[in-house]
Write a protein that holds these residues in place. Structure first.
Motif, mmCIF file in Angstrom:
data_model
loop_
_atom_site.group_PDB
_atom_site.id
_atom_site.type_symbol
_atom_site.label_atom_id
_atom_site.label_comp_id
_atom_site.label_asym_id
_atom_site.label_seq_id
_atom_site.Cartn_x
_atom_site.Cartn_y
_atom_site.Cartn_z
ATOM 1 N N ASP A 203 0.849 -1.194 0.000
ATOM 2 C CA ASP A 203 0.000 0.000 0.000
ATOM 3 C C ASP A 203 0.885 1.245 0.000
ATOM 4 O O ASP A 203 1.657 1.447 0.944
ATOM 5 N N PRO A 204 0.798 2.047 -1.073
ATOM 6 C CA PRO A 204 -0.031 1.850 -2.262
ATOM 7 C C PRO A 204 0.522 0.723 -3.136
ATOM 8 O O PRO A 204 1.702 0.375 -3.037
ATOM 9 N N ALA A 205 -0.318 0.150 -4.000
ATOM 10 C CA ALA A 205 0.067 -1.004 -4.828
ATOM 11 C C ALA A 205 0.858 -0.528 -6.042
ATOM 12 O O ALA A 205 0.369 -0.526 -7.172
ATOM 13 N N VAL A 206 2.101 -0.147 -5.792
ATOM 14 C CA VAL A 206 2.951 0.378 -6.862
ATOM 15 C C VAL A 206 3.902 -0.675 -7.409
ATOM 16 O O VAL A 206 4.525 -0.465 -8.448
ATOM 17 N N SER A 207 4.051 -1.812 -6.719
ATOM 18 C CA SER A 207 4.944 -2.871 -7.193
ATOM 19 C C SER A 207 4.467 -4.203 -6.634
ATOM 20 O O SER A 207 3.648 -4.255 -5.712
ATOM 21 N N TYR A 208 4.972 -5.272 -7.208
ATOM 22 C CA TYR A 208 4.586 -6.611 -6.778
ATOM 23 C C TYR A 208 5.386 -7.052 -5.553
ATOM 24 O O TYR A 208 6.620 -6.938 -5.549
ATOM 25 N N PRO A 209 4.720 -7.583 -4.515
ATOM 26 C CA PRO A 209 5.457 -8.147 -3.384
ATOM 27 C C PRO A 209 6.427 -9.246 -3.825
ATOM 28 O O PRO A 209 7.490 -9.426 -3.230
#
Length: 489
Positions: free
Chosen positions: A431-437
């Motif tokens: 959060d925010p979803a700017v990249s993949y975990p």
């Protein structure tokens, strides 16, 4: 109370020794009490007559909650059954280990064998017995199964040739050798048995607790799913009743129509009352399931205090301060490199699998009652300031609430499929979803250790060895000269 408890209070002493030729010899010292006990048991000289004993309705179906016995309880059972039929109890213990791992892998096997001692159904019909006095000869019951195995071995000639009797149990010489070797280890004491089998009383207890905890977690997910279903039904009935009540308030209605509405409202009220009772029962079931999980977790924590090295085998492993958030291991946990429409990780795992805090963190928000597409979930902030959201849980631990501090590896809930989900998994996103975990170094370090990739080869990383291991440090010359052997856990 078990049928033979008083009779077999004074157990026979069974000794294991080695002859000069190296063969294992089992000697049974039979007290008078044994003869009295045998008279109360089915004969080993004749099999059951067709239909003589009651069987479970579904003989090849495993029970929903199999029996779990402690190591001491099992040893007592082997000894009582051994005395009753004149069979070395160590052999019964070894067969119990090899066939079902002390009841932890009871089948049905690929061949159709079932229960604690892995009887084929046709063999069970001939030699199965009701040893615990509940009226049913049940291969899934430890007492029935172990006594029946002793009876079968006695019928196969255990009194005069134990090797021949074991061969009759499983027609393979390697099987006979393995059983008698393990039986000899068991005869030398629990320490010897632990060495021979790779497990002792502590490992067995830990494994049994883990099995019970897994089953209890699944029960929590089932109960958690049923409570909202009853709540939705109660709300739907309440809305329907309100709609009809408003229509019944119309003064222009005819008497016939008014009576029809009254009858329908009364039926809805009865249905609503039944739903309320069901809801109370479902909530009580959920509370009981959660309490059972909590109690088992406390027992595992106590085991960790008593034997940290052994208990740690069931704990989530940490790498560089991070713990993979889904438990179960690479055989059942998997994830793809890309989410369907935005950066996130959908980590597939069986419903009820444990979830953990992925690092030391603080809880920012929770959705204990479900929130839109996320369902049951929560949001955490790591000490670095990075935030993660967990979604689709079936159960959220009470300790997870806004403002709570979580330690890496702390249980936070169970895998589910609440919210917008087509199957059990953990939805994990930044959060925010700017990249993949999945692109994070900590996440990738668990590939092959805690999960497998769904869309790419997974590196093979062997698990850490159990128990004591050693390394040999040479002097650079003769590999066997002046070596130092170091041991670690």
């Amino acid at each position: 109370m078990r049928r033979f408890g008083a009779v077999l209070a004074a157990l026979a002493v069974v000794c294991v020794s080695a002859s000069q030729a190296g063969a294992r010899t089992f000697t049974i010292v039979s007290p008078v009490a044994e003869q009295h006990a045998v008279q109360q048991l089915p004969s080993y000289e004749q099999p059951n007559r067709p239909g003589a004993v009651a069987m479970p309705l579904a003989l090849s179906r495993a029970p929903a909650q199999p029996s779990i016995l402690s190591y001491d309880e099992l040893r007592d059972l082997w000894q009582r059954a051994g005395v009753a039929y004149g069979v070395p109890w160590q052999v019964l213990g070894a067969i119990n280990k090899v066939e079902s791992n002390f009841g932890q892998n009871m089948g049905p096997s690929s061949a159709g064998a079932v229960g604690w001692m892995q009887f084929m159904p046709s063999t069970w019909e001939r030699w199965g017995m009701d040893a615990d006095g509940d009226g049913v000869a049940n291969p899934w019951d430890p007492e029935d199964a172990v006594y029946a195995a002793a009876r079968y071995l006695a019928a196969a000639g255990a009194h005069t040739d134990i090797s021949r009797a074991v061969f009759a149990y499983n027609h393979a010489q390697w099987y006979v050798d393995e059983i008698l070797s393990l039986a000899a280890d068991l005869g030398s004491g629990d320490a010897g048995f632990a060495t021979g089998l790779g497990t002792g009383a502590a490992d067995y207890r830990l494994g049994a607790l883990q099995e019970q905890l897994t089953a209890a977690r699944k029960e929590v997910t089932r109960a958690q799913r049923l409570v909202p279903a009853e709540e939705r039904r109660a709300e739907r009935l309440e809305r329907q009743k309100l709609i009809l009540a408003r229509r019944a308030g119309d003064a222009s209605l005819s008497n016939r129509k008014f009576k029809e509405l009254e009858s329908r409202i009364a039926a809805l009220e009865r249905a609503h009352a039944r739903t309320g009772e069901n809801l109370d029962r479902r909530r009580a079931e959920l509370d009981a399931a959660v309490a059972k999980v909590s109690g088992l977790e406390d027992e595992l924590a106590a085991a960790a205090v008593a034997d940290p090295a052994t208990a740690a085998l069931g704990a989530p492993g940490a790498i560089a301060g991070y713990v993979f958030p889904v438990g179960g291991g690479p055989t059942v946990v998997s994830v793809g490199h890309r989410h369907h429409d935005y950066p996130a990780a959908d980590i597939a795992a069986p419903e009820g699998s444990p979830l953990y805090a992925l690092a030391d963190s603080f809880v920012m928000d929770t959705y204990a009652d479900g929130s839109g597409n996320c369902g049951i979930g929560f949001r955490i902030q790591l000490e670095t300031g990075t935030e993660y959201t967990y979604c689709h849980l079936s159960y959220l631990e009470p300790a997870v609430h806004p403002g709570a501090a979580l330690a890496a590896g702390q249980p936070v809930g169970l895998v589910g499929q609440t919210g917008h989900a087509t199957g059990p998994h953990l939805h994990l996103q930044l959060d925010p979803a700017v990249s993949y975990p999945q692109e994070e170094a900590w996440f990738q370090s668990f590939a092959g250790v805690a999960f497998t990739w769904q869309d790419a080869p997974t590196p093979h990383r062997p698990a850490k060895p159990r128990g004591s291991v050693f390394s040999v440090v040479g002097d650079g010359g003769d590999p066997f000269a002046g070596n130092v052997v170091t041991f670690t856990r």
